[in-house]
Write a protein that holds these residues in place. Structure first.
Motif, PDB file in Angstrom:
ATOM      1  N   LEU A   1      14.789 -56.695-102.544  1.00 22.98           N
ATOM      2  CA  LEU A   1      15.384 -56.293-103.815  1.00 22.98           C
ATOM      3  C   LEU A   1      14.499 -56.765-104.956  1.00 22.98           C
ATOM      4  O   LEU A   1      13.912 -57.860-104.887  1.00 22.98           O
ATOM      5  CB  LEU A   1      16.780 -56.889-103.981  1.00 22.98           C
ATOM      6  CG  LEU A   1      17.850 -56.500-102.956  1.00 22.98           C
ATOM      7  CD1 LEU A   1      19.052 -57.418-103.078  1.00 22.98           C
ATOM      8  CD2 LEU A   1      18.267 -55.055-103.182  1.00 22.98           C
ATOM      9  N   ILE A   2      14.403 -55.957-105.987  1.00 20.30           N
ATOM     10  CA  ILE A   2      13.762 -56.377-107.235  1.00 20.30           C
ATOM     11  C   ILE A   2      14.742 -56.123-108.362  1.00 20.30           C
ATOM     12  O   ILE A   2      15.215 -54.993-108.551  1.00 20.30           O
ATOM     13  CB  ILE A   2      12.453 -55.613-107.487  1.00 20.30           C
ATOM     14  CG1 ILE A   2      11.394 -55.993-106.466  1.00 20.30           C
ATOM     15  CG2 ILE A   2      11.929 -55.908-108.891  1.00 20.30           C
ATOM     16  CD1 ILE A   2      10.052 -55.318-106.680  1.00 20.30           C
ATOM     17  N   LEU A   3      15.054 -57.162-109.110  1.00 18.78           N
ATOM     18  CA  LEU A   3      15.921 -57.072-110.277  1.00 18.78           C
ATOM     19  C   LEU A   3      15.198 -57.720-111.443  1.00 18.78           C
ATOM     20  O   LEU A   3      14.673 -58.837-111.311  1.00 18.78           O
ATOM     21  CB  LEU A   3      17.255 -57.790-110.021  1.00 18.78           C
ATOM     22  CG  LEU A   3      18.074 -57.301-108.827  1.00 18.78           C
ATOM     23  CD1 LEU A   3      19.265 -58.227-108.595  1.00 18.78           C
ATOM     24  CD2 LEU A   3      18.545 -55.873-109.041  1.00 18.78           C
ATOM     25  N   GLY A   4      15.151 -57.028-112.564  1.00 18.08           N
ATOM     26  CA  GLY A   4      14.436 -57.611-113.687  1.00 18.08           C
ATOM     27  C   GLY A   4      14.756 -56.929-114.993  1.00 18.08           C
ATOM     28  O   GLY A   4      15.384 -55.866-115.035  1.00 18.08           O
TER      29      GLY A   4
ATOM     30  N   GLN B   1      11.505 -52.927-134.388  1.00 13.67           N
ATOM     31  CA  GLN B   1      12.401 -52.336-133.396  1.00 13.67           C
ATOM     32  C   GLN B   1      12.345 -53.187-132.141  1.00 13.67           C
ATOM     33  O   GLN B   1      11.300 -53.757-131.817  1.00 13.67           O
ATOM     34  CB  GLN B   1      12.022 -50.889-133.070  1.00 13.67           C
ATOM     35  CG  GLN B   1      12.411 -49.917-134.161  1.00 13.67           C
ATOM     36  CD  GLN B   1      12.268 -48.469-133.748  1.00 13.67           C
ATOM     37  OE1 GLN B   1      11.525 -48.137-132.849  1.00 13.67           O
ATOM     38  NE2 GLN B   1      13.002 -47.602-134.413  1.00 13.67           N
ATOM     39  N   ALA B   2      13.465 -53.288-131.469  1.00 14.53           N
ATOM     40  CA  ALA B   2      13.545 -54.108-130.263  1.00 14.53           C
ATOM     41  C   ALA B   2      14.399 -53.386-129.233  1.00 14.53           C
ATOM     42  O   ALA B   2      15.300 -52.613-129.575  1.00 14.53           O
ATOM     43  CB  ALA B   2      14.131 -55.481-130.583  1.00 14.53           C
ATOM     44  N   GLU B   3      14.114 -53.642-127.976  1.00 12.77           N
ATOM     45  CA  GLU B   3      14.853 -52.998-126.902  1.00 12.77           C
ATOM     46  C   GLU B   3      14.726 -53.854-125.644  1.00 12.77           C
ATOM     47  O   GLU B   3      13.705 -54.516-125.408  1.00 12.77           O
ATOM     48  CB  GLU B   3      14.293 -51.602-126.627  1.00 12.77           C
ATOM     49  CG  GLU B   3      15.124 -50.765-125.706  1.00 12.77           C
ATOM     50  CD  GLU B   3      16.367 -50.179-126.357  1.00 12.77           C
ATOM     51  OE1 GLU B   3      17.245 -49.716-125.624  1.00 12.77           O
ATOM     52  OE2 GLU B   3      16.443 -50.183-127.616  1.00 12.77           O
ATOM     53  N   THR B   4      15.767 -53.837-124.829  1.00 12.35           N
ATOM     54  CA  THR B   4      15.744 -54.485-123.518  1.00 12.35           C
ATOM     55  C   THR B   4      15.726 -53.407-122.446  1.00 12.35           C
ATOM     56  O   THR B   4      16.588 -52.519-122.441  1.00 12.35           O
ATOM     57  CB  THR B   4      16.955 -55.405-123.324  1.00 12.35           C
ATOM     58  OG1 THR B   4      16.925 -56.440-124.319  1.00 12.35           O
ATOM     59  CG2 THR B   4      16.925 -56.044-121.941  1.00 12.35           C
ATOM     60  N   THR B   5      14.736 -53.449-121.577  1.00 11.05           N
ATOM     61  CA  THR B   5      14.569 -52.421-120.544  1.00 11.05           C
ATOM     62  C   THR B   5      14.771 -53.053-119.171  1.00 11.05           C
ATOM     63  O   THR B   5      14.059 -53.981-118.793  1.00 11.05           O
ATOM     64  CB  THR B   5      13.173 -51.788-120.628  1.00 11.05           C
ATOM     65  OG1 THR B   5      12.182 -52.823-120.684  1.00 11.05           O
ATOM     66  CG2 THR B   5      13.053 -50.937-121.872  1.00 11.05           C
ATOM     67  N   PRO B   6      15.723 -52.534-118.390  1.00 14.57           N
ATOM     68  CA  PRO B   6      15.981 -53.074-117.057  1.00 14.57           C
ATOM     69  C   PRO B   6      15.159 -52.363-115.989  1.00 14.57           C
ATOM     70  O   PRO B   6      14.645 -51.262-116.203  1.00 14.57           O
ATOM     71  CB  PRO B   6      17.471 -52.790-116.863  1.00 14.57           C
ATOM     72  CG  PRO B   6      17.670 -51.498-117.603  1.00 14.57           C
ATOM     73  CD  PRO B   6      16.721 -51.532-118.784  1.00 14.57           C
ATOM     74  N   GLN B   7      15.069 -52.987-114.850  1.00 16.89           N
ATOM     75  CA  GLN B   7      14.410 -52.384-113.699  1.00 16.89           C
ATOM     76  C   GLN B   7      15.071 -52.913-112.436  1.00 16.89           C
ATOM     77  O   GLN B   7      15.349 -54.108-112.317  1.00 16.89           O
ATOM     78  CB  GLN B   7      12.920 -52.722-113.683  1.00 16.89           C
ATOM     79  CG  GLN B   7      12.138 -52.065-112.557  1.00 16.89           C
ATOM     80  CD  GLN B   7      10.630 -52.216-112.734  1.00 16.89           C
ATOM     81  OE1 GLN B   7      10.153 -52.404-113.847  1.00 16.89           O
ATOM     82  NE2 GLN B   7       9.882 -52.135-111.653  1.00 16.89           N
ATOM     83  N   ALA B   8      15.332 -52.027-111.484  1.00 18.82           N
ATOM     84  CA  ALA B   8      15.966 -52.436-110.236  1.00 18.82           C
ATOM     85  C   ALA B   8      15.418 -51.592-109.103  1.00 18.82           C
ATOM     86  O   ALA B   8      15.140 -50.402-109.268  1.00 18.82           O
ATOM     87  CB  ALA B   8      17.485 -52.282-110.314  1.00 18.82           C
TER      88      ALA B   8
ATOM     89  N   ALA C   1      14.558 -47.163-103.020  1.00 14.34           N
ATOM     90  CA  ALA C   1      14.998 -46.470-104.229  1.00 14.34           C
ATOM     91  C   ALA C   1      14.793 -47.399-105.411  1.00 14.34           C
ATOM     92  O   ALA C   1      14.813 -48.634-105.262  1.00 14.34           O
ATOM     93  CB  ALA C   1      16.464 -46.044-104.126  1.00 14.34           C
ATOM     94  N   ASN C   2      14.584 -46.828-106.596  1.00 13.71           N
ATOM     95  CA  ASN C   2      14.453 -47.665-107.789  1.00 13.71           C
ATOM     96  C   ASN C   2      14.943 -46.921-109.022  1.00 13.71           C
ATOM     97  O   ASN C   2      15.091 -45.692-109.022  1.00 13.71           O
ATOM     98  CB  ASN C   2      13.007 -48.136-107.982  1.00 13.71           C
ATOM     99  CG  ASN C   2      12.037 -47.000-108.243  1.00 13.71           C
ATOM    100  OD1 ASN C   2      12.204 -46.210-109.159  1.00 13.71           O
ATOM    101  ND2 ASN C   2      10.987 -46.912-107.417  1.00 13.71           N
ATOM    102  N   TYR C   3      15.197 -47.688-110.065  1.00 12.67           N
ATOM    103  CA  TYR C   3      15.646 -47.156-111.352  1.00 12.67           C
ATOM    104  C   TYR C   3      15.074 -48.061-112.442  1.00 12.67           C
ATOM    105  O   TYR C   3      15.074 -49.292-112.314  1.00 12.67           O
ATOM    106  CB  TYR C   3      17.171 -47.155-111.436  1.00 12.67           C
ATOM    107  CG  TYR C   3      17.701 -46.787-112.812  1.00 12.67           C
ATOM    108  CD1 TYR C   3      17.821 -45.463-113.199  1.00 12.67           C
ATOM    109  CD2 TYR C   3      18.068 -47.782-113.719  1.00 12.67           C
ATOM    110  CE1 TYR C   3      18.299 -45.125-114.453  1.00 12.67           C
ATOM    111  CE2 TYR C   3      18.545 -47.452-114.979  1.00 12.67           C
ATOM    112  CZ  TYR C   3      18.658 -46.123-115.345  1.00 12.67           C
ATOM    113  OH  TYR C   3      19.129 -45.800-116.594  1.00 12.67           O
TER     114      TYR C   3
END
Length: 741
Positions: free
Chosen positions: A476-479, A493-500, A514-516
């Motif tokens: 698993l990769i979560l970040g 401008q600021a943003e939080t970008t997830p990855q799984a 699978a990933n997103y």
């Protein structure tokens, strides 16, 4: 936040120094040092040879087996680049599924992955890539990957990893000559200065080549040098430097128009110097919704096919350098640190015609250009500092590899555009133009001073957990990454970008994954009321299978994907008319690609290698548009529906042909749109090309002699490469390399 970044970086540096001093003072037996693992921030694998690469660092931030990463990763090794005679990045990536380059010219052509412009890095840092020389490998990561790469479009990332100093002495000198007076000489030397403590790497190259169209050429001088210092096994520092100086001239584009406009010009009914766009808009039979660019008129405007309207006096230049320092510290097998600092600078001066849209001449049937030379000067200075930590822990029956870090990037940019005189010109009847002379006449007192450099900043904070469970069968990769961006005017401008991502080894030979993930691109746009437009965002989803036979002779991956880019700012003309607030913008629109891709490498014996890729993209278009509705349904440019690549090489290892290698390959591509605008409807035809290789290697007491012949586009297929640039017919290149050990 900036103070937090500075404190974190300073703290890591001080901690590393203190730990290093403690290590030097340690009285632990030397045998204990040998049990230490290498830093996870390096790439090592005993399985790699030839075209095979089993580990990657770009997708996860640490050296990881590719088969354990839930993402589509492809690696082009140095052996593959050498065998294919690839010296430019735009040609290298064309051997990977879903990757296509816009070959308009080597410095400004973009590279698309899954239909969207890719982020190009060097050694994991944005904006530092200069030249495909002194390269160890190229790693291509498909899909959004914003956790480790920050501001990026959702197609993917290309990371060019340069060769580092080695403690084993080696070197080579190579000369190459080929079609269109191509000449290149390069040399590399590496080895220890102090045994096991200090190693060096030096590389230099010079390339001078002409191209098929008139006056086009490319002259590049490149130099690189590096030092690697390992005072103790737990600590290593790398310092390297690159410098590039290039002068080149390219063909700008080819003229296009609408057939009805051309017929009207021939009939003499078009007023002098009226454009095709103005004529179509005013003609009730066509109107503003008719695409202008529906046909090439090269044969009507140029005296011959390879005529270059840029002329012999329109050179462009690029000069750049980068300096990198990277330190890694291994506190234990479970805890590692890395500190990276990079300083880079690139300056371009580009001289070109600003238009090649034909207009009506004075006589029936005459087409001319209303064009001027344009000089674009632009530059970027960049400073990046990044601090990372990697920690291994085990709990709840699972192994966790945490990667956390902070990065701080400062850019200083300038851009200036100068225009020469607007001149009606008929290339068939008038002399070719002199770009330098026209610019000099427009500025008799000399060019104005360059503008002050505008400062912008980007800061990122990221953390990932790479989890292994079920004896390594489940990964698993979560970040997530929080990015803060600020331009020269203070707009933020600021943003939080997830990855799984998840990968499960269903059997020894295959894993499913699978990933997103999401991406973020800041927009520094204010409307007429002073309100800032929001960011452009992207997202991607992917599922696939990675496979590897038990004997490791066959490995690869297949995947299906969907990638989107939305919230693109467009002018809101109805709101402007209703409120009087000019400009007004609306966020929206959606560009989307969906497809299937496959990559594989087959090597049943070490002296035979077969590598291939396949892409089927059944959707690659603008799905929604909040600006120009005519853009809806238009294909993304340079994105064929089907592409197939195949290359194989066999080396004789015994008998009278020992040392001889033969290679051959083909590329098949379906048609694709040449330009992103709805107003240019032209498409490039599908094509099939064939390449070949013959090489001979002979061992000597001091090393190797390698003779190589490459044949490219053997059948002389003429096709468009990106924006209106025709391919070369068959070309041949001969090289001689002397390798020392």
């Amino acid at each position: 936040m900036r103070k937090i970044t500075s404190l974190a970086v300073t703290g890591l540096a001080l901690t590393s120094a203190a730990l290093l001093r403690a290590q030097e003072a340690s009285s632990a037996p030397a045998a204990d040092e040998k049990t230490l693992v290498l830093s996870p921030f390096s790439i090592t694998s005993e399985k790699d040879y030839g075209y095979r690469a089993s580990a990657s660092i770009t997708a996860t931030g640490i050296g990881t087996d590719i088969r354990n990463v839930p993402a589509n990763i492809q690696v082009l090794t140095n052996d593959f680049l050498k065998d294919k005679n690839i010296g430019e990045l735009r040609y290298a990536v064309n051997n990977v599924s879903s990757a296509n380059s816009d070959n308009r010219d080597r410095n400004r052509g973009s590279i698309a992955i899954r239909g969207f412009e890719a982020l190009i890095q060097q050694n994991g840092t944005d904006g530092t890539y200069l030249e495909l020389d002194n390269v160890d490998r190229i790693e291509i990561i498909k899909g959004p990957s914003a956790v480790f790469h920050g501001i990026v479009r959702p197609g993917g990332v290309i990371n060019v990893i340069k060769a580092a100093p080695e403690f084993t002495p080696s070197g080579y000198i190579q000369g190459r000559y080929g079609s269109y007076d191509f000449k290149k000489i390069e040399a590399r030397a590496t080895g220890p200065l102090i045994a096991d403590k200090l190693a060096y790497n030096v590389f230099a190259s010079y390339r001078d080549q002409d191209r098929r169209p008139d006056y086009t050429f490319d002259e590049v001088k490149f130099f690189s040098a590096g030092l690697k210092w390992t005072p103790v096994p737990r600590f290593s520092t790398l310092l390297d430097f690159e410098r590039k100086d290039e002068t080149y001239e390219f063909i700008h584009s080819l003229p296009i128009t609408h057939p009805a406009y051309l017929a009207a010009v021939d009939a003499g009914t078009v007023p002098y110097r009226q454009t095709a766009r103005a004529w179509l808009d005013a003609n009730p039979a066509y109107g503003p919704n008719t695409s202008l660019g529906q046909m090439f008129v090269t044969d009507r405007m140029f005296p011959y096919e390879d005529f270059n309207p840029m002329g012999p006096h329109s050179p462009s230049t690029q000069k750049g350098y980068n300096v990198r320092s990277e330190s890694t510290f291994t506190l234990s097998e479970a805890l590692n640190f890395r500190l990276l600092a990079t300083r880079a600078s690139v300056d371009d001066v580009i001289l070109e015609h600003n238009t090649f849209r034909p207009v009506a001449g004075k006589t029936p049937g005459e087409l001319i250009f209303d064009s001027r030379f344009q000089e674009l000067s632009q530059g970027n200075e960049m400073f990046v500092i990044k601090a990372e930590a990697a920690a291994k822990v085990s709990f709840t029956g699972m192994d966790h590899q945490f990667i956390g870090g902070v990065s701080d990037q400062t850019n200083r940019n300038y851009a200036r555009t100068l225009n020469g005189p607007l001149i009606p010109w008929n290339p068939l009847t008038e002399p070719i133009r002199d770009g330098l002379a026209e610019m000099a006449s427009a500025f008799p007192s000399g060019r104005p001073a360059l503008p002050a450099k505008a400062k912008s900043k980007t800061r990122g904070y990221y953390l990932t957990d790479q989890i292994s469970a079920l004896h390594g069968d489940l990964r698993l990769i979560l970040g997530a990454r929080h990015t803060e961006a600020e331009n020269a005017s203070g707009l933020e401008q600021a943003e939080t970008t997830p990855q799984a991502g998840v990968l499960y080894r269903a059997m020894r030979a295959a894993s499913v994954y699978a990933n997103y993930s999401k991406t973020f691109e800041p927009n520094y746009i204010l409307d007429g009321a002073g309100k800032q437009v929001g960011p452009t965002t992207g997202k991607g989803m992917e599922a696939g299978i990675k496979f590897e036979t038990p004997d490791e002779s066959l490995s690869g991956s297949v995947a299906v994907y969907q990638v989107e880019r939305g919230n693109i700012p467009r002018r809101d003309f109805p709101t402007e008319a209703a409120t009087g607030i000019v400009p007004s913008y609306v966020l929206g629109g959606l560009e989307r690609t969906r497809g299937f891709e496959a990559d594989f490498i087959y090597s049943p014996v070490r002296n035979y290698q077969l590598i291939g890729s396949f892409t089927y993209s059944w959707e690659h278009e603008t799905v929604e548009s909040t600006g120009d509705v005519r853009q809806v349904g238009v294909d993304l440019s340079n994105t064929p529906t089907v592409v197939f690549n195949l290359w194989n090489k066999y080396t004789f290892t015994n008998g009278p042909l020992k040392g001889l290698a033969i290679g051959a390959g083909a590329k098949v591509s379906s048609s694709f749109k040449l330009h992103p605008s709805w107003d240019v409807a032209l498409r490039g035809d599908g094509y099939v090309t064939f390449d070949g290789l013959i090489s001979y290697e002979k061992k000597r007491s001091w090393g190797l002699v390698d003779l190589q012949l490459n044949l490219e586009n053997i059948t002389s297929q003429r096709y468009y490469q990106g924006v209106y640039l025709l391919s070369d017919p068959i070309t041949a290149y001969v090289s001689v390399r002397f390798s020392f050990r």
